[in-house]
Design a protein around this motif. Structure first.
Motif, PDB file in Angstrom:
ATOM      1  N   ARG A   1      -5.564   0.866  -4.579  1.00  0.00           N
ATOM      2  CA  ARG A   1      -4.334   0.616  -3.822  1.00  0.00           C
ATOM      3  C   ARG A   1      -3.151   1.081  -4.648  1.00  0.00           C
ATOM      4  O   ARG A   1      -3.130   0.925  -5.854  1.00  0.00           O
ATOM      5  CB  ARG A   1      -4.186  -0.872  -3.503  1.00  0.00           C
ATOM      6  CG  ARG A   1      -5.199  -1.336  -2.475  1.00  0.00           C
ATOM      7  CD  ARG A   1      -5.157  -2.829  -2.320  1.00  0.00           C
ATOM      8  NE  ARG A   1      -5.635  -3.424  -3.569  1.00  0.00           N
ATOM      9  CZ  ARG A   1      -5.292  -4.630  -3.990  1.00  0.00           C
ATOM     10  NH1 ARG A   1      -4.483  -5.381  -3.299  1.00  0.00           N
ATOM     11  NH2 ARG A   1      -5.764  -5.101  -5.121  1.00  0.00           N
ATOM     12  N   ARG A   2      -2.180   1.679  -3.993  1.00  0.00           N
ATOM     13  CA  ARG A   2      -1.010   2.156  -4.732  1.00  0.00           C
ATOM     14  C   ARG A   2      -0.213   0.977  -5.265  1.00  0.00           C
ATOM     15  O   ARG A   2      -0.315  -0.137  -4.763  1.00  0.00           O
ATOM     16  CB  ARG A   2      -0.158   3.067  -3.868  1.00  0.00           C
ATOM     17  CG  ARG A   2       0.433   2.412  -2.668  1.00  0.00           C
ATOM     18  CD  ARG A   2       1.252   3.391  -1.859  1.00  0.00           C
ATOM     19  NE  ARG A   2       1.536   2.735  -0.581  1.00  0.00           N
ATOM     20  CZ  ARG A   2       1.677   3.354   0.554  1.00  0.00           C
ATOM     21  NH1 ARG A   2       1.598   4.658   0.611  1.00  0.00           N
ATOM     22  NH2 ARG A   2       1.925   2.676   1.651  1.00  0.00           N
TER      23      ARG A   2
ATOM     24  N   GLU B   1      -4.629   7.105  -4.571  1.00  0.00           N
ATOM     25  CA  GLU B   1      -3.905   5.866  -4.279  1.00  0.00           C
ATOM     26  C   GLU B   1      -3.602   5.804  -2.784  1.00  0.00           C
ATOM     27  O   GLU B   1      -3.127   6.778  -2.203  1.00  0.00           O
ATOM     28  CB  GLU B   1      -2.597   5.827  -5.055  1.00  0.00           C
ATOM     29  CG  GLU B   1      -2.795   5.770  -6.548  1.00  0.00           C
ATOM     30  CD  GLU B   1      -1.472   5.744  -7.272  1.00  0.00           C
ATOM     31  OE1 GLU B   1      -1.022   4.636  -7.627  1.00  0.00           O
ATOM     32  OE2 GLU B   1      -0.890   6.829  -7.461  1.00  0.00           O
TER      33      GLU B   1
ATOM     34  N   PRO C   1      -2.444   2.851   0.610  1.00  0.00           N
ATOM     35  CA  PRO C   1      -1.950   1.505   0.903  1.00  0.00           C
ATOM     36  C   PRO C   1      -3.112   0.527   1.050  1.00  0.00           C
ATOM     37  O   PRO C   1      -4.227   0.910   1.424  1.00  0.00           O
ATOM     38  CB  PRO C   1      -1.195   1.667   2.228  1.00  0.00           C
ATOM     39  CG  PRO C   1      -1.658   2.952   2.814  1.00  0.00           C
ATOM     40  CD  PRO C   1      -2.179   3.795   1.690  1.00  0.00           C
ATOM     41  N   GLY C   2      -2.845  -0.735   0.733  1.00  0.00           N
ATOM     42  CA  GLY C   2      -3.879  -1.759   0.846  1.00  0.00           C
ATOM     43  C   GLY C   2      -4.502  -1.817   2.225  1.00  0.00           C
ATOM     44  O   GLY C   2      -5.692  -2.082   2.369  1.00  0.00           O
TER      45      GLY C   2
ATOM     46  N   ASN D   1      -5.491   0.378   4.090  1.00  0.00           N
ATOM     47  CA  ASN D   1      -6.590   1.327   4.261  1.00  0.00           C
ATOM     48  C   ASN D   1      -7.920   0.801   3.724  1.00  0.00           C
ATOM     49  O   ASN D   1      -8.945   1.428   3.916  1.00  0.00           O
ATOM     50  CB  ASN D   1      -6.267   2.651   3.573  1.00  0.00           C
ATOM     51  CG  ASN D   1      -5.231   3.455   4.320  1.00  0.00           C
ATOM     52  OD1 ASN D   1      -4.560   2.950   5.204  1.00  0.00           O
ATOM     53  ND2 ASN D   1      -5.072   4.700   3.952  1.00  0.00           N
TER      54      ASN D   1
ATOM     55  N   GLU E   1      -1.461  -5.544  -0.007  1.00  0.00           N
ATOM     56  CA  GLU E   1      -0.883  -4.552  -0.905  1.00  0.00           C
ATOM     57  C   GLU E   1      -0.997  -5.060  -2.333  1.00  0.00           C
ATOM     58  O   GLU E   1      -0.961  -6.266  -2.575  1.00  0.00           O
ATOM     59  CB  GLU E   1       0.588  -4.295  -0.563  1.00  0.00           C
ATOM     60  CG  GLU E   1       0.807  -3.618   0.770  1.00  0.00           C
ATOM     61  CD  GLU E   1       0.168  -2.234   0.864  1.00  0.00           C
ATOM     62  OE1 GLU E   1       0.188  -1.487  -0.134  1.00  0.00           O
ATOM     63  OE2 GLU E   1      -0.361  -1.919   1.937  1.00  0.00           O
ATOM     64  N   TYR E   2      -1.114  -4.152  -3.276  1.00  0.00           N
ATOM     65  CA  TYR E   2      -1.194  -4.525  -4.686  1.00  0.00           C
ATOM     66  C   TYR E   2       0.155  -5.076  -5.126  1.00  0.00           C
ATOM     67  O   TYR E   2       1.199  -4.466  -4.890  1.00  0.00           O
ATOM     68  CB  TYR E   2      -1.566  -3.308  -5.527  1.00  0.00           C
ATOM     69  CG  TYR E   2      -1.509  -3.560  -7.007  1.00  0.00           C
ATOM     70  CD1 TYR E   2      -2.558  -4.186  -7.660  1.00  0.00           C
ATOM     71  CD2 TYR E   2      -0.401  -3.189  -7.750  1.00  0.00           C
ATOM     72  CE1 TYR E   2      -2.510  -4.430  -9.020  1.00  0.00           C
ATOM     73  CE2 TYR E   2      -0.342  -3.421  -9.109  1.00  0.00           C
ATOM     74  CZ  TYR E   2      -1.397  -4.048  -9.734  1.00  0.00           C
ATOM     75  OH  TYR E   2      -1.340  -4.284 -11.077  1.00  0.00           O
TER      76      TYR E   2
ATOM     77  N   ASP F   1      -3.731  -8.392 -10.355  1.00  0.00           N
ATOM     78  CA  ASP F   1      -3.459  -8.219  -8.929  1.00  0.00           C
ATOM     79  C   ASP F   1      -3.221  -9.577  -8.267  1.00  0.00           C
ATOM     80  O   ASP F   1      -4.154 -10.254  -7.858  1.00  0.00           O
ATOM     81  CB  ASP F   1      -4.632  -7.492  -8.287  1.00  0.00           C
ATOM     82  CG  ASP F   1      -4.448  -7.249  -6.806  1.00  0.00           C
ATOM     83  OD1 ASP F   1      -3.347  -7.485  -6.282  1.00  0.00           O
ATOM     84  OD2 ASP F   1      -5.417  -6.814  -6.164  1.00  0.00           O
TER      85      ASP F   1
END
Length: 82
Positions: A9-10, A45, A47-48, A50, A60-61, A69
């Motif tokens: 995740r980015r 990277e 988005p969460g 995905n 999201e991270y 995290d």
């Protein structure tokens, strides 16, 4: 030549990604005996949203003070995994 692919995740810092790359290549080298110099690593990277874990989109991270995290850990605790 080993090709390592890593989807994350980015939101992680460049330093975290450097450490991740170093750790992954070192681990693969240790197991396979292939030198790190002969490896190619790709970090993707996204988005969460995905990522879907146990039927739920991943948060999201969100980095905690130590780089852990926070959002992902909270999501796992809510499911009773942690």
């Amino acid at each position: 030549m080993a090709i390592i692919q890593c989807d994350i995740r980015r939101g992680r810092s460049d330093d975290q990604k450097r450490k991740l790359a170093a750790g992954l290549t070192a681990a693969v080298s240790e197991v396979t005996g292939e030198p790190v110099e002969a490896m190619f690593l790709v970090i993707r990277e996204m988005p969460g949203f995905n990522f879907v874990d146990a039927g739920e989109h991943v948060a999201e991270y969100v980095a905690g003070p130590d780089g852990s995290d926070v959002a992902g850990s909270a999501q796992l605790r809510a499911r009773g995994v942690l």
